[in-house]
Design a protein around this motif. Structure first.
Motif, PDB file in Angstrom:
ATOM      1  N   LEU A   6     -46.093 -83.725 -11.976  1.00  0.00           N
ATOM      2  CA  LEU A   6     -44.729 -83.199 -11.947  1.00  0.00           C
ATOM      3  C   LEU A   6     -44.715 -81.800 -11.356  1.00  0.00           C
ATOM      4  O   LEU A   6     -43.847 -81.465 -10.551  1.00  0.00           O
ATOM      5  CB  LEU A   6     -44.148 -83.184 -13.363  1.00  0.00           C
ATOM      6  CG  LEU A   6     -42.740 -82.607 -13.504  1.00  0.00           C
ATOM      7  CD1 LEU A   6     -41.730 -83.387 -12.673  1.00  0.00           C
ATOM      8  CD2 LEU A   6     -42.324 -82.585 -14.979  1.00  0.00           C
ATOM      9  N   GLU A   7     -45.696 -80.987 -11.734  1.00  0.00           N
ATOM     10  CA  GLU A   7     -45.769 -79.619 -11.211  1.00  0.00           C
ATOM     11  C   GLU A   7     -45.890 -79.630  -9.683  1.00  0.00           C
ATOM     12  O   GLU A   7     -45.205 -78.869  -8.990  1.00  0.00           O
ATOM     13  CB  GLU A   7     -46.982 -78.905 -11.822  1.00  0.00           C
ATOM     14  CG  GLU A   7     -47.113 -77.442 -11.456  1.00  0.00           C
ATOM     15  CD  GLU A   7     -46.219 -76.518 -12.252  1.00  0.00           C
ATOM     16  OE1 GLU A   7     -46.253 -75.311 -11.981  1.00  0.00           O
ATOM     17  OE2 GLU A   7     -45.486 -76.996 -13.137  1.00  0.00           O
ATOM     18  N   ALA A   8     -46.744 -80.486  -9.158  1.00  0.00           N
ATOM     19  CA  ALA A   8     -46.925 -80.556  -7.709  1.00  0.00           C
ATOM     20  C   ALA A   8     -45.652 -81.023  -7.015  1.00  0.00           C
ATOM     21  O   ALA A   8     -45.248 -80.471  -5.981  1.00  0.00           O
ATOM     22  CB  ALA A   8     -48.089 -81.496  -7.381  1.00  0.00           C
ATOM     23  N   ALA A   9     -45.004 -82.039  -7.574  1.00  0.00           N
ATOM     24  CA  ALA A   9     -43.775 -82.555  -6.970  1.00  0.00           C
ATOM     25  C   ALA A   9     -42.666 -81.508  -7.010  1.00  0.00           C
ATOM     26  O   ALA A   9     -41.892 -81.362  -6.052  1.00  0.00           O
ATOM     27  CB  ALA A   9     -43.332 -83.825  -7.694  1.00  0.00           C
TER      28      ALA A   9
ATOM     29  N   ALA B 152     -36.087 -91.550 -12.522  1.00  0.00           N
ATOM     30  CA  ALA B 152     -35.981 -90.475 -11.528  1.00  0.00           C
ATOM     31  C   ALA B 152     -37.302 -89.718 -11.414  1.00  0.00           C
ATOM     32  O   ALA B 152     -37.723 -89.343 -10.312  1.00  0.00           O
ATOM     33  CB  ALA B 152     -34.851 -89.522 -11.910  1.00  0.00           C
ATOM     34  N   TYR B 153     -37.959 -89.504 -12.549  1.00  0.00           N
ATOM     35  CA  TYR B 153     -39.279 -88.864 -12.547  1.00  0.00           C
ATOM     36  C   TYR B 153     -40.259 -89.671 -11.697  1.00  0.00           C
ATOM     37  O   TYR B 153     -40.969 -89.120 -10.840  1.00  0.00           O
ATOM     38  CB  TYR B 153     -39.785 -88.739 -13.982  1.00  0.00           C
ATOM     39  CG  TYR B 153     -41.258 -88.445 -14.112  1.00  0.00           C
ATOM     40  CD1 TYR B 153     -41.727 -87.136 -14.130  1.00  0.00           C
ATOM     41  CD2 TYR B 153     -42.192 -89.476 -14.217  1.00  0.00           C
ATOM     42  CE1 TYR B 153     -43.090 -86.869 -14.242  1.00  0.00           C
ATOM     43  CE2 TYR B 153     -43.541 -89.223 -14.330  1.00  0.00           C
ATOM     44  CZ  TYR B 153     -43.983 -87.909 -14.349  1.00  0.00           C
ATOM     45  OH  TYR B 153     -45.330 -87.657 -14.445  1.00  0.00           O
TER      46      TYR B 153
ATOM     47  N   LYS C  56     -35.035 -79.397 -16.049  1.00  0.00           N
ATOM     48  CA  LYS C  56     -35.171 -79.035 -17.462  1.00  0.00           C
ATOM     49  C   LYS C  56     -36.412 -79.678 -18.062  1.00  0.00           C
ATOM     50  O   LYS C  56     -37.128 -79.044 -18.860  1.00  0.00           O
ATOM     51  CB  LYS C  56     -33.928 -79.452 -18.243  1.00  0.00           C
ATOM     52  CG  LYS C  56     -33.949 -78.979 -19.697  1.00  0.00           C
ATOM     53  CD  LYS C  56     -32.670 -79.326 -20.430  1.00  0.00           C
ATOM     54  CE  LYS C  56     -32.656 -78.688 -21.818  1.00  0.00           C
ATOM     55  NZ  LYS C  56     -33.788 -79.082 -22.659  1.00  0.00           N
ATOM     56  N   ARG C  57     -36.667 -80.925 -17.697  1.00  0.00           N
ATOM     57  CA  ARG C  57     -37.877 -81.598 -18.201  1.00  0.00           C
ATOM     58  C   ARG C  57     -39.120 -80.826 -17.784  1.00  0.00           C
ATOM     59  O   ARG C  57     -40.031 -80.612 -18.588  1.00  0.00           O
ATOM     60  CB  ARG C  57     -37.934 -83.026 -17.662  1.00  0.00           C
ATOM     61  CG  ARG C  57     -39.206 -83.777 -18.023  1.00  0.00           C
ATOM     62  CD  ARG C  57     -39.137 -85.227 -17.604  1.00  0.00           C
ATOM     63  NE  ARG C  57     -40.394 -85.920 -17.848  1.00  0.00           N
ATOM     64  CZ  ARG C  57     -40.537 -87.230 -17.838  1.00  0.00           C
ATOM     65  NH1 ARG C  57     -39.499 -88.011 -17.612  1.00  0.00           N
ATOM     66  NH2 ARG C  57     -41.708 -87.790 -18.057  1.00  0.00           N
TER      67      ARG C  57
ATOM     68  N   ASP D  70     -39.211 -77.418 -19.805  1.00  0.00           N
ATOM     69  CA  ASP D  70     -39.544 -77.594 -21.222  1.00  0.00           C
ATOM     70  C   ASP D  70     -40.994 -77.998 -21.410  1.00  0.00           C
ATOM     71  O   ASP D  70     -41.676 -77.487 -22.310  1.00  0.00           O
ATOM     72  CB  ASP D  70     -38.634 -78.659 -21.854  1.00  0.00           C
ATOM     73  CG  ASP D  70     -37.188 -78.204 -21.985  1.00  0.00           C
ATOM     74  OD1 ASP D  70     -36.927 -76.991 -21.827  1.00  0.00           O
ATOM     75  OD2 ASP D  70     -36.326 -79.062 -22.230  1.00  0.00           O
ATOM     76  N   LYS D  71     -41.456 -78.917 -20.560  1.00  0.00           N
ATOM     77  CA  LYS D  71     -42.810 -79.438 -20.757  1.00  0.00           C
ATOM     78  C   LYS D  71     -43.863 -78.480 -20.242  1.00  0.00           C
ATOM     79  O   LYS D  71     -44.734 -78.032 -21.004  1.00  0.00           O
ATOM     80  CB  LYS D  71     -42.963 -80.802 -20.085  1.00  0.00           C
ATOM     81  CG  LYS D  71     -44.342 -81.420 -20.324  1.00  0.00           C
ATOM     82  CD  LYS D  71     -44.385 -82.875 -19.933  1.00  0.00           C
ATOM     83  CE  LYS D  71     -45.682 -83.505 -20.428  1.00  0.00           C
ATOM     84  NZ  LYS D  71     -45.733 -84.956 -20.159  1.00  0.00           N
ATOM     85  N   ASN D  72     -43.815 -78.152 -18.973  1.00  0.00           N
ATOM     86  CA  ASN D  72     -44.906 -77.379 -18.396  1.00  0.00           C
ATOM     87  C   ASN D  72     -44.873 -75.912 -18.801  1.00  0.00           C
ATOM     88  O   ASN D  72     -45.872 -75.375 -19.298  1.00  0.00           O
ATOM     89  CB  ASN D  72     -44.908 -77.531 -16.878  1.00  0.00           C
ATOM     90  CG  ASN D  72     -45.427 -78.900 -16.439  1.00  0.00           C
ATOM     91  OD1 ASN D  72     -45.658 -79.775 -17.261  1.00  0.00           O
ATOM     92  ND2 ASN D  72     -45.603 -79.091 -15.147  1.00  0.00           N
TER      93      ASN D  72
END
Length: 208
Positions: A108-111, A22-23, A66-67, A70-72
């Motif tokens: 991921l941040e941009a998406a 999904a990512y 959540k990913r 938690d990560k960024n």
């Protein structure tokens, strides 16, 4: 009409595997691309396998949120809280996020920011994340003796600069980024990083 025949019998995959797929689809095509049947085909699993791990598509999307949180957000805050002998060293700890995708995933941040433009709840989550991240950077400056107003302005300048990098899709080689780090440190803190501090930082990111 697309076939829904099972592509992988006898195995349902793992929750992490579905989230990882999904990512990838989120990065490649935005949130609208994250759909159960295309994910199943990518993983070569049956669509029904998805429901062993998630109640529905919304539950999978919640796992992606959540990913990201938690990560960024989690890693950024932890980096600001690492012990450091000077504000320059503290800022270099934060700058690890801008170099290492293991700490902060800019794609991921941009998406996620694109997704948040059409999702009010995620937009609110971003408002909260931006506030928490900026507050953590501000607190980092205050621990190193900066007054509240100055810490707030410096924290905002740092954070908005990086948000701009992400929003514009700015790409720099690692070598170019490392060349610019000393000037960024002086610009954002009013102090120069020592040669030892810069060497330790570079060693964390240069291979071989």
């Amino acid at each position: 009409m697309e076939s829904e025949e099972p592509l992988g019998r006898g195995w349902r995959g793992t929750e992490d595997g579905w989230i990882a797929a999904a990512y990838d689809m989120l990065i490649e095509g935005g949130v609208e691309a994250v759909k159960i049947l295309p994910l199943a085909k990518r993983l070569r699993l049956s669509r029904t396998s998805f429901y062993w791990h998630f109640q529905d598509r919304e539950a999978l999307l919640a796992a992606l949120v959540k990913r990201w949180q938690d990560k960024n957000t989690g890693n950024l805050i932890r980096q600001t809280e690492r012990p450091a002998p000077s504000i320059a060293a503290a800022l270099l700890n934060l700058f690890d996020c801008w170099i290492s995708a293991d700490l902060f995933d800019s794609r991921l941040e941009a998406a996620m920011r694109d997704w948040a433009r059409t999702d009010a709840a995620l937009g609110e989550a971003f408002t909260d994340a931006d506030a928490r991240r900026t507050a953590a950077i501000r607190a980092m400056f205050e621990r190193h003796g900066f007054g509240a107003d100055e810490a707030d302005i410096r924290a905002s300048a740092i954070y908005l600069t990086q948000v701009g990098y992400i929003a514009l899709g700015t790409a720099e080689s690692l070598e170019r980024r490392l060349e610019r780090i000393p000037t960024y440190i002086e610009t954002f803190t009013g102090q120069r990083a020592t040669e030892d501090e810069l060497a330790v930082f570079a060693a964390r990111h240069l291979k071989g």
